[in-house]
Design a protein around this motif. Sequence first.
Motif, PDB file in Angstrom:
ATOM      1  N   VAL A  22       0.753  -1.290   0.097  1.00  0.00           N
ATOM      2  CA  VAL A  22      -0.072   0.073   0.192  1.00  0.00           C
ATOM      3  C   VAL A  22       0.890   1.244   0.054  1.00  0.00           C
ATOM      4  CG1 VAL A  22      -1.715   1.465   1.232  1.00  0.00           C
ATOM      5  CG2 VAL A  22      -1.671  -1.260   1.141  1.00  0.00           C
ATOM      6  N   ASN A  26      -1.485   2.763  -4.729  1.00  0.00           N
ATOM      7  CA  ASN A  26      -2.735   2.886  -4.378  1.00  0.00           C
ATOM      8  C   ASN A  26      -3.566   4.149  -4.264  1.00  0.00           C
ATOM      9  OD1 ASN A  26      -1.158   0.710  -3.050  1.00  0.00           O
ATOM     10  ND2 ASN A  26      -3.293  -0.224  -2.541  1.00  0.00           N
ATOM     11  N   TYR A 107      10.742   7.415  -5.891  1.00  0.00           N
ATOM     12  CA  TYR A 107       9.542   7.540  -5.052  1.00  0.00           C
ATOM     13  C   TYR A 107       9.622   8.455  -3.990  1.00  0.00           C
ATOM     14  CZ  TYR A 107       5.954   4.248  -2.933  1.00  0.00           C
ATOM     15  OH  TYR A 107       4.868   3.886  -2.660  1.00  0.00           O
ATOM     16  N   PHE A 228       3.142  -3.367  -9.939  1.00  0.00           N
ATOM     17  CA  PHE A 228       3.558  -2.265  -9.157  1.00  0.00           C
ATOM     18  C   PHE A 228       2.944  -2.222  -7.615  1.00  0.00           C
ATOM     19  CE2 PHE A 228       3.614   2.153  -7.703  1.00  0.00           C
ATOM     20  CZ  PHE A 228       4.975   2.466  -7.968  1.00  0.00           C
ATOM     21  N   LEU A 230       1.659  -4.574  -6.088  1.00  0.00           N
ATOM     22  CA  LEU A 230       1.831  -5.527  -4.852  1.00  0.00           C
ATOM     23  C   LEU A 230       3.461  -5.758  -4.718  1.00  0.00           C
ATOM     24  CD1 LEU A 230      -0.260  -8.542  -6.274  1.00  0.00           C
ATOM     25  CD2 LEU A 230      -0.901  -7.215  -4.195  1.00  0.00           C
ATOM     26  N   SER A 231       4.238  -4.530  -5.144  1.00  0.00           N
ATOM     27  CA  SER A 231       5.743  -4.780  -4.982  1.00  0.00           C
ATOM     28  C   SER A 231       6.362  -5.875  -5.281  1.00  0.00           C
ATOM     29  CB  SER A 231       5.689  -4.310  -3.436  1.00  0.00           C
ATOM     30  OG  SER A 231       5.197  -3.276  -2.936  1.00  0.00           O
ATOM     31  N   MET A 234      11.048  -7.153  -7.242  1.00  0.00           N
ATOM     32  CA  MET A 234      12.015  -6.572  -6.843  1.00  0.00           C
ATOM     33  C   MET A 234      12.960  -6.961  -5.698  1.00  0.00           C
ATOM     34  SD  MET A 234      10.757  -3.151  -8.039  1.00  0.00           S
ATOM     35  CE  MET A 234      10.935  -2.838  -6.249  1.00  0.00           C
ATOM     36  N   ALA A 236      11.698  -6.895  -2.779  1.00  0.00           N
ATOM     37  CA  ALA A 236      11.233  -6.548  -1.546  1.00  0.00           C
ATOM     38  C   ALA A 236      10.362  -7.402  -0.675  1.00  0.00           C
ATOM     39  CB  ALA A 236      10.327  -5.429  -1.842  1.00  0.00           C
ATOM     40  N   SER A 325      10.599  -0.874   2.641  1.00  0.00           N
ATOM     41  CA  SER A 325      10.656  -2.164   2.068  1.00  0.00           C
ATOM     42  C   SER A 325      11.731  -2.092   0.699  1.00  0.00           C
ATOM     43  CB  SER A 325       9.704  -2.950   1.523  1.00  0.00           C
ATOM     44  OG  SER A 325       8.958  -2.238   0.618  1.00  0.00           O
ATOM     45  N   LEU A 326      12.017  -1.075   0.245  1.00  0.00           N
ATOM     46  CA  LEU A 326      12.919  -0.892  -0.691  1.00  0.00           C
ATOM     47  C   LEU A 326      14.447  -0.772  -0.244  1.00  0.00           C
ATOM     48  CD1 LEU A 326      11.027   1.594  -2.839  1.00  0.00           C
ATOM     49  CD2 LEU A 326      11.923  -0.630  -3.689  1.00  0.00           C
ATOM     50  N   MET A 393      10.608  -4.727 -13.298  1.00  0.00           N
ATOM     51  CA  MET A 393       9.574  -5.067 -12.409  1.00  0.00           C
ATOM     52  C   MET A 393       9.011  -6.464 -13.042  1.00  0.00           C
ATOM     53  SD  MET A 393       7.663  -2.581  -9.923  1.00  0.00           S
ATOM     54  CE  MET A 393       6.870  -1.854 -11.219  1.00  0.00           C
TER      55      MET A 393
HETATM   56  N1  TRP Z   1       3.703  -1.050  -4.023  1.00  0.00           N
HETATM   57  C1  TRP Z   1       3.959   0.243  -3.844  1.00  0.00           C
HETATM   58  C2  TRP Z   1       2.958   1.263  -3.989  1.00  0.00           C
HETATM   59  O1  TRP Z   1       1.810   0.819  -4.265  1.00  0.00           O
HETATM   60  C3  TRP Z   1       5.153   0.618  -4.807  1.00  0.00           C
HETATM   61  C4  TRP Z   1       6.370  -0.326  -5.127  1.00  0.00           C
HETATM   62  C5  TRP Z   1       6.619  -0.953  -6.357  1.00  0.00           C
HETATM   63  C6  TRP Z   1       7.375  -0.848  -4.229  1.00  0.00           C
HETATM   64  N2  TRP Z   1       7.563  -1.769  -6.218  1.00  0.00           N
HETATM   65  C7  TRP Z   1       7.901  -1.822  -4.955  1.00  0.00           C
HETATM   66  C8  TRP Z   1       7.387  -0.629  -2.740  1.00  0.00           C
HETATM   67  C9  TRP Z   1       8.613  -2.296  -4.219  1.00  0.00           C
HETATM   68  C10 TRP Z   1       8.255  -1.487  -2.115  1.00  0.00           C
HETATM   69  C11 TRP Z   1       9.037  -2.234  -2.844  1.00  0.00           C
HETATM   70  O2  TRP Z   1       3.136   2.400  -3.814  1.00  0.00           O
END
Ligand code: TRP
Length: 479
Positions: A22, A26, A107, A228, A230-231, A234, A236, A325-326, A393
Motif C-alpha cells: 500500500v 494505491n 519514489y 507495481f 503488490l511490490s 524486486m 522487497a 521495504s525498498l 519489475m
Molecule cells: N507497491 C508500492 C505502491 O503501491 C510501490 C512499489 C513498487 C514498491 N515496487 C515496490 C514498494 C517494491 C516497495 C518495494 O506504492
Amino acid sequence: MSSPKIWTHKGTFLLAAVGSAVGLGNLWRFPYLTGENGGGAFILVYALTIALVGIPILIAETLLGRASRKSPIMGMQYLTESHNTSRNWRAIGWMGAFAAFIILSFYSVIAGWAIHYTGLMFSGSLVGADAATIGESFGDLLASPGLLLTYHTLFILASGLIVGMGIHKGIENGLRFMMPALFVILLIVLGYGVVAGDVGAAMSFLFTFNLADLSLEGWLQAMGQSFFTLSLGMGAIMAYGAYMSSEASLTRTAISIAFVDTAIALLAGIAIFSLVFGSGLEAGQGPGLMFVTLPIAFAELPAGWLIGGVFFILVIGAAITSSISLVEPVAAYLVERFGLSRPIAVTLMITFCWLLGLLTVFSFNYWSEGTITHDWFGRSPFDVLEFITNILMPLGGLLIALFAGWALSREEVLREMSTNDTWFQCWQFLVRFVAPTAVAFVFLRTMPQIDGYLIPAVGSVLLIGAFTAGRTFIQQRQS
Ligand code: TRP
C-alpha cells in the motif's frame, strides 16, 4: 553463522507486506489510471490480473525468501547452489537490488510532494483558491529544485532512520504503529468524501463497466499496475519473506495481502472520486489527479484544508511504509555480505539513492522541457528511470515465477505453501505458464512505445537472455 532473524510475531509478515504494497501505487497511481481508463472495466481487468498473476507470483517471491532465509542477492546464490541450477538465476537478486535503487530514488521525490501539500493544506493557503492558482502552485513546486530537494532529503532520511533501527525496533514497531493509524485516516477521509462529495457518482464510475470502454493500452496498464501495487519482482517481498515465521500459511497470507491492498485502493478511489465528482471536476486528469484536481476540490469544501492535510499525511505515511521495504533488501545484503553494521549499510544505500534522486529533481526544473540536458534518448531523466523500472519489475516477476515454478521441488513447495495438492497444482500451472505469458505480453508491449528500434532491440536481447538462462538451468538439472 548466527541463527536466522525472524519477525517477532507470526502476523508481522502480513503487516509488513501490506505496508510495502500500500503506497503511492494505491493512493495516487491507481485512481488516476482508473480515471484515465474509464473506470469499472479497468478495475475488472486489474482484479483479474491480481488474482491470476499477482497472487501466484506473490506466493513465489515469498517462497524464495522463506526457503533461503537470506537477503535476495545472497538468497538466490544459495538457492541456485542448493538446487543445482544455472548461476544465471542469481540475476533475480541483482536486478531486484538495482530496481530498488532506482525506484526509491524517484519514489522519494514524489512522496516529497505530499509533504509540501500537507503544509499547503494545514496553512490554509489554498482555501478558496481557484483552479488556475492551484495548478500554478503545483508548477511552482516543480520549478523549485531547492524545495524538491528539501522534501526528498527529509523523506529518504525518515525511511533510512526506520530501517537503520533494525527489523524489530525500527520496521516492526514502526509498522505496528503506522498501519492502524493510516487505516483510521483513510476511513476519516472516506467518511468525509461520502458526506461532502458525490459518492453515488463515484460508485457508478468505479463499479459499472462496459468492457468496450477499455483499450488494449488500458488492459496493459491494468496488468502493470497490479505488479507495481503488490511490490512484486524486486526482492522487497523476498527480503520480508526471509523473516517470515515458518508456521504462517503462505497461501492464505498472500491472498490476504492482495485482498487488503485492493480493498485499500478501492476505498481510496471511492474517497477521491466522491470529492472530485462532488466538485464537478474531471476524473481523467492523469498524474495531476492527486496534486491538482483533488486540492481544487478540497479548496472549496467545508473544512477541506483540515481533511486535505490529514489526507496528505496518509499519503506520506503509506509511502514510508513502502520505501522502507525498498531499503531493507539492499541494506540486509550489505550487512550479510560485507559484515557492515546496519546503520552504515543503510546510510550507504540512502546516500546513493539520494544522489540518484537528483536526476528526478532536476528533470522538473533545470533539465525540464526545452533545455539541452532534458533530452536523454528523447525523454527526461525521470522518464528514463521510470521506464527502466517498468522493464525491471515485470522481468523480475517473470524470472521469479519461472524459477519458483520449475526449479523448486514439489515437496519443498507443498511444505512451504501448506495447502493441498489441488491448490498446489493450480499455483504451479499459474506460475509456470499463465503468469510468464501475461508478463511477457505486458513487457513486450512497453517496448514499441519508445522511439525507434533501440529499445525493442534491447528488450529482445533481455528476453533471449531470460530464455537462455532457462535453458541452461534445465540442462544443468538433467546432467
Ligand atoms: N507497491 C508500492 C505502491 O503501491 C510501490 C512499489 C513498487 C514498491 N515496487 C515496490 C514498494 C517494491 C516497495 C518495494 O506504492
